[in-house]
Design an enzyme around this catalytic site. Structure first.
Site, PDB file in Angstrom:
ATOM      1  CG  ASP A 228      -1.402  -0.671  -3.227  1.00  0.00           C
ATOM      2  OD1 ASP A 228      -1.978  -0.012  -2.847  1.00  0.00           O
ATOM      3  OD2 ASP A 228      -0.866   0.531  -4.121  1.00  0.00           O
TER       4      ASP A 228
ATOM      5  CD  GLU B  63      -5.191  -7.816   1.087  1.00  0.00           C
ATOM      6  OE1 GLU B  63      -6.095  -7.118   2.096  1.00  0.00           O
ATOM      7  OE2 GLU B  63      -4.097  -7.301   1.808  1.00  0.00           O
TER       8      GLU B  63
ATOM      9  CD  GLU C  98      -3.286  -1.524   2.511  1.00  0.00           C
ATOM     10  OE1 GLU C  98      -2.857  -0.794   2.586  1.00  0.00           O
ATOM     11  OE2 GLU C  98      -3.295  -2.110   2.055  1.00  0.00           O
TER      12      GLU C  98
HETATM   13  C1  XIL Z   1      -6.707  -6.046   7.729  1.00  0.00           C
HETATM   14  C2  XIL Z   1      -6.881  -7.999   8.535  1.00  0.00           C
HETATM   15  O1  XIL Z   1      -7.762  -8.356   7.801  1.00  0.00           O
HETATM   16  C3  XIL Z   1      -7.932  -7.030   9.726  1.00  0.00           C
HETATM   17  O2  XIL Z   1      -7.904  -9.164  10.883  1.00  0.00           O
HETATM   18  C4  XIL Z   1      -6.470  -6.134  10.510  1.00  0.00           C
HETATM   19  O3  XIL Z   1      -7.957  -5.623  11.481  1.00  0.00           O
HETATM   20  C5  XIL Z   1      -6.617  -5.193  10.039  1.00  0.00           C
HETATM   21  O4  XIL Z   1      -6.067  -5.631   8.216  1.00  0.00           O
HETATM   22  N1  XIL Z   1      -5.134  -4.658   3.583  1.00  0.00           N
HETATM   23  C6  XIL Z   1      -4.292  -5.677   3.881  1.00  0.00           C
HETATM   24  C7  XIL Z   1      -4.489  -6.308   5.011  1.00  0.00           C
HETATM   25  O5  XIL Z   1      -3.226  -5.527   2.843  1.00  0.00           O
HETATM   26  O6  XIL Z   1      -3.568  -7.121   6.326  1.00  0.00           O
HETATM   27  C8  XIL Z   1      -5.273  -6.064   5.808  1.00  0.00           C
HETATM   28  O7  XIL Z   1      -6.251  -6.984   6.962  1.00  0.00           O
HETATM   29  C9  XIL Z   1      -6.919  -5.577   5.245  1.00  0.00           C
HETATM   30  C10 XIL Z   1      -6.398  -4.575   3.996  1.00  0.00           C
END
Ligand code: XIL
Length: 766
Positions: free
Chosen positions: A373, A442, A318
């Protein structure tokens, strides 16, 4: 006073009855716990270091006492109660607690649960509601614990958008739905990892809770890859003395290896979930040398520690701004994080070089290096990432011909019902030109509304999943992995928006079938998506704009600004709209814990935007009478390019939890009439350190409103005197419904009787 006396007498009566009766001995449904704060012992404890918990007789939802929570200094601070003694795995529990604010404000309070302790803990939301100081609000929901980790389960109340708001809680209860709620995993479903065996790995985000019991069964059935949802982030690599401590991580990694799952490493360098002291000391940035030293040490130790237990590292996460205005100038478009500010715009490249060096030294050449990202479907952002990876890889190839420094791009894939798969396609095609691989790292798809998933929402979500997987298959030659961000809806980081392919009972949703066979799913469903345009009402009347909020606003419908355009979700709020023959009046109340207006771009500052199309033609271009009006938290006005704004009036006032903006926008080319319709939307931009991190809207999720009015929602112009919704609204807001005193009395009696039964039950249990 009188009421209370009657109530107490009845309590004694009920107590007598209860004591002489057997207590739910074999009942399917059972009340496990009730804490009404009537007795000395509070059971709840503070989660953080600063907050104070205290029983108070000043106010109570029922009985004489409630619990006061003050001195909070973090959103996650709040009262917590340990409940592992009461939890049976695989049984569903209902939780309820009543909450009310102390100061005059409206913020979201959240009921959550923590499973496990330390770095392996996972945190889940049970319910979120808007709460004020006017009335008690119930936070309620159900949760099933599929596994208990570290013999630790707690329930707590927090305020995601405010670090300091003080509140009261009362009548916490936990009830089991009994063994009838037990579930089993659908092992008859074709495993996704088998379906996609020749295409890409299928991954999921895990904590230790996913490596036990039924969660493990589901995980193993469909997946061959995992990412630690939190445990391998920089924050968790150290103990409180700033020393490396991977004890909890090692337990997780060992379990992952025992299960024969591959592990994708997330993450080495990030501006979130990372210790401040790595780049900042006493509020001052470290020097470039010091910060670099810390970054290198972190990378060296972490990469060495995990070695080739990981198949990839997301080295930097990010780093790019959202919607960057000049993608080719990628360095200038980087997020102004503390890493950036302390080290400079070469910090990414240096992080990749260091990671590569450690891997090479140890012979772990197979470990791939990713850049990761979100908002990867935004073409400006994808383009800036393209230029960044291109330049860094070209630099590396000068000394290492034919080799890549950044092997892959992680497209997080936090999408929503407004996502257009064509933009995802364009980004994939763009990244393909770089000769790198792509990981979908993700994936989840949130729905526009929160709460129960409707049939339409489930279908349109499944359709987008089908479109994405069909696209991923087309590009399978460069897509290495597709990882879902969570196993099922109730444990997702976006649980309230049901974003995953398995539901809260771990059962397949429509989306599973869409993923399992996207082509067939697309053929069966023609792709005509339901419009989720919101429709609201503007009340009739002329408010006085000023420091004092005119009472007349409360006659207008409250519009929730609670749909999020970006993956990270921050400030939100509510709007109200009034109209008269001269103007449209808009008031927006924003909950925003920290105000930031430091960016040079007005949309990257904490600000509110109103979108208006007077004619309601749902045109795709801006015409006369269409406008975009923006006011930042400090009162500075800015406007969309095509907007006639000569005589608008705005007032900004500070509130304990954020700020309020009032607008009077004169009609440009329109004679408003009762029953008439206008195109309308509201937006809240939330910035941090000069960068917009969150965009909340009333209607549009596409983010195209600045150039395309057809994405606006719809408002009907009503008149106060003939609209029934307005009077209903007033009743419910003041908490004065049509309830007769008798009904209230009956409610109180039943409520207190239940409280007594529960307290007794709890004693019996011990
Ligand atoms: C999130 C997790 O899912 C949560 O449990 C935590 O509280 C915050 O982070 N982008 C990312 C991840 O790279 O690490 C994030 O994960 C979601 C957005």
């Amino acid at each position: 006073m009188k009421l209370k006396k009657i109530k107490n007498k009845l309590l004694l009566l009920v107590m007598g009855m209860v004591l002489s009766a057997p207590l739910y001995a074999n009942a399917e449904e059972a009340l496990e716990l009730m804490i009404g704060f009537e007795e000395e012992e509070m059971f709840f404890e503070p989660r953080g270091e600063t907050e104070q918990l205290e029983r108070t007789s000043e106010d109570a939802y029922t009985g004489d006492y409630s619990l006061l929570v003050t001195e909070r200094s973090q959103p996650w601070n709040g009262p917590a109660v340990r409940i592992e003694e009461h939890v049976d795995v695989s049984t569903e529990y209902s939780f309820s607690v009543w909450v009310k604010l102390i100061e005059e404000a409206t913020v979201e309070l959240q009921l959550s649960t923590q499973i496990g302790d330390g770095d392996n803990a996972s945190y889940q939301t049970i319910d979120t509601q808007s709460v004020s100081s006017d009335e008690w609000v119930e936070l309620a929901g159900t949760y099933r614990y599929d596994a208990i980790v570290d013999d630790f389960v707690s329930i707590y109340i927090e305020s995601p958008n405010s670090d300091s708001v003080s509140f009261k809680i009362d009548d916490f209860s936990m009830q089991s739905a009994g063994s009838s709620s037990n579930i089993s995993i659908q092992t008859e479903l074709t495993p996704l990892k088998d379906i996609y065996e020749d295409y890409f790995l299928i991954g999921n985000a895990v904590s230790l809770a996913e490596l036990e019991g039924q969660r493990l069964e589901l995980l193993r059935h469909h997946h061959n890859l995992v990412t630690a949802e939190n445990a391998m982030k920089p924050e968790y690599a150290y103990n409180s003395s700033r020393e490396f401590d991977f004890t909890d991580q090692d337990r997780l990694v060992n379990r992952i290896k025992e299960e024969g799952l591959e592990l994708h490493g997330h993450v080495l360098v990030w501006h979130q979930q990372s210790p401040e002291w790595l780049h900042t000391e006493d509020g001052q940035l470290l020097s470039r040398e010091e910060a670099l030293d810390n970054m290198y040490t972190h990378i060296e130790e972490t990469v060495r520690h995990y070695g080739d237990d990981v198949i990839a590292w997301e080295v930097v996460n990010e780093a790019m701004n959202d919607n960057p205005r000049d993608p080719e100038m990628w360095r200038a478009m980087l997020r102004r994080s503390d890493w950036f500010d302390a080290i400079g715009d070469d910090y990414l490249e240096l992080a990749y070089l260091k990671t590569r060096e450690v891997l090479d030294e140890n012979g772990w050449e197979d470990v791939k290096l990713y850049y990761n990202d979100y908002n990867d479907d935004n073409q400006s952002k994808a383009s800036a990432i393209y230029y960044m990876v291109k330049e860094i890889n070209e630099n590396y190839a000068e000394d290492n011909p034919g080799e890549l420094l950044i092997d892959g791009i992680g497209m997080q894939g936090h999408y929503n019902s407004g996502t257009n798969v064509d933009f995802v396609r364009m980004s994939i095609e763009r990244f393909r030109e770089l000769g790198v691989e792509i990981g979908v790292t993700e994936l989840d798809i949130t729905t526009a509304s929160t709460g129960e998933l409707t049939e339409e929402e489930e279908k349109s979500q499944a359709l987008l999943y089908a479109q994405l997987f069909s696209l991923y298959k087309e590009h399978a030659d460069i897509i290495s992995r597709v990882t879902f961000w969570g196993l099922n809806d109730s444990t997702s980081w976006r649980a309230e928006r049901n974003p995953l392919i398995f539901d809260r009972d771990l059962l397949a949703k429509e989306a599973y079938y869409a993923v399992a066979n996207p082509e067939e799913y697309l053929a069966r469903n023609d792709g005509s998506e339901e419009s989720e345009k919101r429709v609201g009402q503007a009340g009739y009347g002329t408010p006085q704009l000023g420091e004092e909020i005119d009472d007349i606003w409360s006659t207008a419908e409250e519009l929730a600004i609670d749909r999020y355009q970006l993956a990270w979700q921050g400030a939100n709020g509510t709007g109200r709209v009034l109209w008269d023959e001269e103007n449209l009046y808009v008031m927006v109340n924003v909950d925003d814990a920290s105000i930031d207006t430091s960016s040079e771009f007005p949309w990257e500052q904490d600000s509110v935007e109103v979108f208006l199309e007077e004619s309601f033609e749902q045109s795709s271009t801006y015409e006369e009478g269409t406008g975009q009006y923006r006011v930042n938290a400090e009162g500075q006005e800015t406007f969309g390019e095509m907007t006639d704004h000569t005589s608008i009036e705005t007032v900004v006032t500070e509130t304990p939890t954020g700020y309020t903006v009032q607008f009077a926008i004169p009609w440009v080319n329109h004679t408003p009439q009762e029953g008439g319709r206008i195109g309308f939307d509201l937006q809240i931009n939330d910035a941090e350190s000069g960068n917009r991190e969150s965009v909340a809207v009333w209607n549009d999720l596409s983010g195209q409103g600045f150039q395309n009015p057809s994405v606006f929602g719809e408002l009907e112009l009503t008149r106060a005197d003939d609209s029934s919704t307005e009077s209903d609204f007033l009743d419910s807001e003041n908490g004065e419904g049509t309830n007769s005193p008798l009904i209230i009395l009956a409610g109180l009696i039943i409520g207190s009787a239940a409280a007594v039964i529960l307290v007794i039950m709890k004693r019996n249990k011990k």
